[in-house]
Design a protein around this motif. Structure first.
Motif, short mmCIF file in Angstrom:
data_model
loop_
_atom_site.label_atom_id
_atom_site.label_comp_id
_atom_site.label_asym_id
_atom_site.label_seq_id
_atom_site.Cartn_x
_atom_site.Cartn_y
_atom_site.Cartn_z
N ARG A 3 -0.05 -0.36 3.48
CA ARG A 3 -0.30 0.38 2.23
C ARG A 3 -0.65 1.84 2.57
O ARG A 3 -1.62 2.09 3.27
CB ARG A 3 -1.43 -0.29 1.46
CG ARG A 3 -1.11 -1.74 1.09
CD ARG A 3 -2.33 -2.49 0.60
NE ARG A 3 -3.39 -2.55 1.63
CZ ARG A 3 -4.56 -3.17 1.44
NH1 ARG A 3 -4.83 -3.77 0.29
NH2 ARG A 3 -5.45 -3.18 2.41
N SER A 26 6.39 -1.51 4.00
CA SER A 26 5.44 -0.49 3.55
C SER A 26 5.54 -0.26 2.06
O SER A 26 6.60 -0.49 1.44
CB SER A 26 5.70 0.85 4.27
OG SER A 26 5.23 0.84 5.59
N THR A 27 4.46 0.25 1.50
CA THR A 27 4.45 0.64 0.09
C THR A 27 3.50 1.81 -0.09
O THR A 27 2.50 1.93 0.65
CB THR A 27 4.03 -0.53 -0.81
OG1 THR A 27 4.15 -0.15 -2.19
CG2 THR A 27 2.58 -0.94 -0.54
N THR A 29 0.64 3.32 -2.03
CA THR A 29 -0.41 2.80 -2.91
C THR A 29 -1.12 3.89 -3.69
O THR A 29 -1.45 3.72 -4.86
CB THR A 29 -1.45 2.02 -2.08
OG1 THR A 29 -0.81 0.86 -1.53
CG2 THR A 29 -2.64 1.58 -2.92
N ALA A 30 -1.38 5.03 -3.05
CA ALA A 30 -2.15 6.09 -3.71
C ALA A 30 -1.72 7.45 -3.21
O ALA A 30 -1.20 7.58 -2.10
CB ALA A 30 -3.64 5.88 -3.47
N ALA A 48 3.33 4.75 -7.00
CA ALA A 48 1.98 4.50 -6.48
C ALA A 48 1.06 4.06 -7.62
O ALA A 48 1.19 4.54 -8.75
CB ALA A 48 1.42 5.75 -5.81
N ALA A 49 0.13 3.20 -7.31
CA ALA A 49 -0.76 2.67 -8.35
C ALA A 49 -1.76 3.71 -8.83
O ALA A 49 -2.20 3.67 -9.99
CB ALA A 49 -1.51 1.45 -7.80
N ARG A 50 -2.15 4.64 -7.94
CA ARG A 50 -3.22 5.57 -8.29
C ARG A 50 -2.91 6.98 -7.81
O ARG A 50 -2.33 7.17 -6.74
CB ARG A 50 -4.56 5.11 -7.67
CG ARG A 50 -5.10 3.82 -8.29
CD ARG A 50 -6.33 3.33 -7.57
NE ARG A 50 -6.08 2.84 -6.23
CZ ARG A 50 -5.50 1.66 -5.98
NH1 ARG A 50 -5.07 0.91 -6.96
NH2 ARG A 50 -5.32 1.26 -4.72
N ASP A 61 -10.38 4.77 -0.69
CA ASP A 61 -9.68 3.67 -1.37
C ASP A 61 -9.53 2.49 -0.41
O ASP A 61 -8.86 2.60 0.62
CB ASP A 61 -8.30 4.16 -1.84
CG ASP A 61 -7.60 3.17 -2.77
OD1 ASP A 61 -7.76 1.95 -2.57
OD2 ASP A 61 -6.88 3.63 -3.67
N GLU A 63 -7.78 -0.03 -0.63
CA GLU A 63 -6.44 -0.60 -0.59
C GLU A 63 -5.45 0.31 0.13
O GLU A 63 -4.23 0.10 0.05
CB GLU A 63 -5.95 -0.91 -2.01
CG GLU A 63 -6.78 -2.00 -2.69
CD GLU A 63 -6.26 -2.38 -4.05
OE1 GLU A 63 -5.12 -1.98 -4.39
OE2 GLU A 63 -6.98 -3.06 -4.78
N VAL A 64 -5.96 1.30 0.85
CA VAL A 64 -5.12 2.19 1.66
C VAL A 64 -5.36 1.84 3.13
O VAL A 64 -6.50 1.83 3.60
CB VAL A 64 -5.46 3.67 1.40
CG1 VAL A 64 -4.82 4.57 2.46
CG2 VAL A 64 -4.98 4.07 0.00
#
Length: 332
Positions: A3, A26-27, A29-30, A48-50, A61, A63-64
């Motif tokens: 992430r 991979s993605t 995320t922020a 990205a979510a945020r 974060d 989630e990173v």
């Protein structure tokens, strides 16, 4: 999935995000930018979510997993250290810092914190560059005698443009000359001595720079870069029985092995039609994080530092000093 947090929302960050989207591992995320609205728009564009209006929020974060530092050179030190202090792995856009001293501080901090760090020198991971190095090592060109490489953009002089702006890390060497230098270092290693010449822009940034790298008294590498003068941006690797040419030195699009008997072998671009060319770099970060490595064996810290030391010396020869150096205030 790895992430990614993207620190900075400029053009290169967008290109890397495009290629992250092509990876199954991979993605994004922020995203963070100085302007919250810009960050939100960038996050929406790349799924990205945020989006954050503060870099500290991005590195905090949970989630990173890895932060890609995509700001301009003078800010790399501060932003990389911010992420490292938060326990995040970092991929730092090239050059990793303005100078080797700052780079050493960042890489030492990453190792002390037990987090992965790598300079985003995508050329080193390019499959054609790696194939060229393999051919040389196998003796496909006989004895390696020299390297010639150039990178010139042909941008009209504009004191406000980043490449001419001394306060923003402008100049040919760090943005452009780092590619010829990296190629020569990869093939020849560190030179015994360097002769540097060039021309400064009115802003004090290096407009054009030429380096001659000398080994055992013999000039083996001729490396040229220019902001104001356009060039074919080719590289030639010269041997006793053959030579290798690369088209578009920073992101090779074609490679040919030319033998002295007149035969030639063309190597197609494995990345053709697939993104912007950052895929191998992204894949290497994924691999290193999966294997819990603190540095990439393909882009080792020691070599990143040695190349930057050579560029430091070349800048010093030309009289280029950035405002944050020599007792100046660190960029923020």
């Amino acid at each position: 999935m790895i992430r990614w947090g993207i620190l900075g929302a400029g053009g290169i960050a967008g290109s890397v995000c495009d290629d992250i989207a092509l990876s199954e591992g991979s993605t994004v995320t922020a995203v963070a930018a100085r302007d919250a609205g810009r960050a939100s728009a960038f996050a929406e564009r790349y799924g990205a979510a945020r989006g954050y209006g503060a870099y500290a929020d991005l590195v905090a974060d949970d989630e990173v997993d890895v932060v890609y530092v995509a700001t301009t050179h003078p800010h790399h030190r501060e932003h990389a250290l911010l992420a490292i202090e938060a326990g995040k792995a970092v991929l730092i856009e090239k050059p990793v810092c303005l100078n080797a001293a700052d780079a050493r501080e960042v890489l030492d901090a990453a190792r002390a914190a037990g987090v992965f760090a790598m300079e985003a020198m995508w050329m080193r991971l390019n499959p054609l560059v790696r194939k060229a190095a393999e051919l040389v090592a196998e003796g496909a060109i006989g004895e390696l005698r020299g390297v010639r490489a150039e990178f010139g953009l042909g941008l009209p002089y504009d004191p406000s443009h980043r490449l001419y702006d001394l306060g923003n890390g402008g100049g040919a060497l760090l943005d452009l000359g780092i590619y010829p230098a990296t190629l020569a270092y990869l093939l020849l290693g560190r030179p015994d001595s360097v002769h540097t010449s060039g021309e400064l822009a009115p802003t004090g940034a290096d407009d054009t720079a030429a380096m001659e790298w000398i080994y055992d008294g013999v000039p083996r590498a001729h490396l040229w870069s220019s902001v104001s003068t356009a060039a074919p941006n080719q590289a030639a690797i010269l041997g006793t029985t053959a030579s290798i040419t690369l088209e578009n030195v920073c992101r090779p699009s074609a490679m040919t092995l030319h033998s002295t008997d007149g035969t030639r072998t063309d190597f197609p671009d494995p990345l053709a039609g697939r993104g912007h060319g950052y895929g191998p770099e992204i894949a290497e970060v994924e691999r290193c994080l999966t294997e819990s490595l603190l540095e990439s064996p393909l882009v080792p810290h020691a070599e990143t530092l040695e190349i930057l030391e050579l560029l430091d010396a070349a800048r010093a020869s030309l009289g280029v000093v950035y405002p944050s150096e020599n007792g100046g205030t660190k960029a923020s």
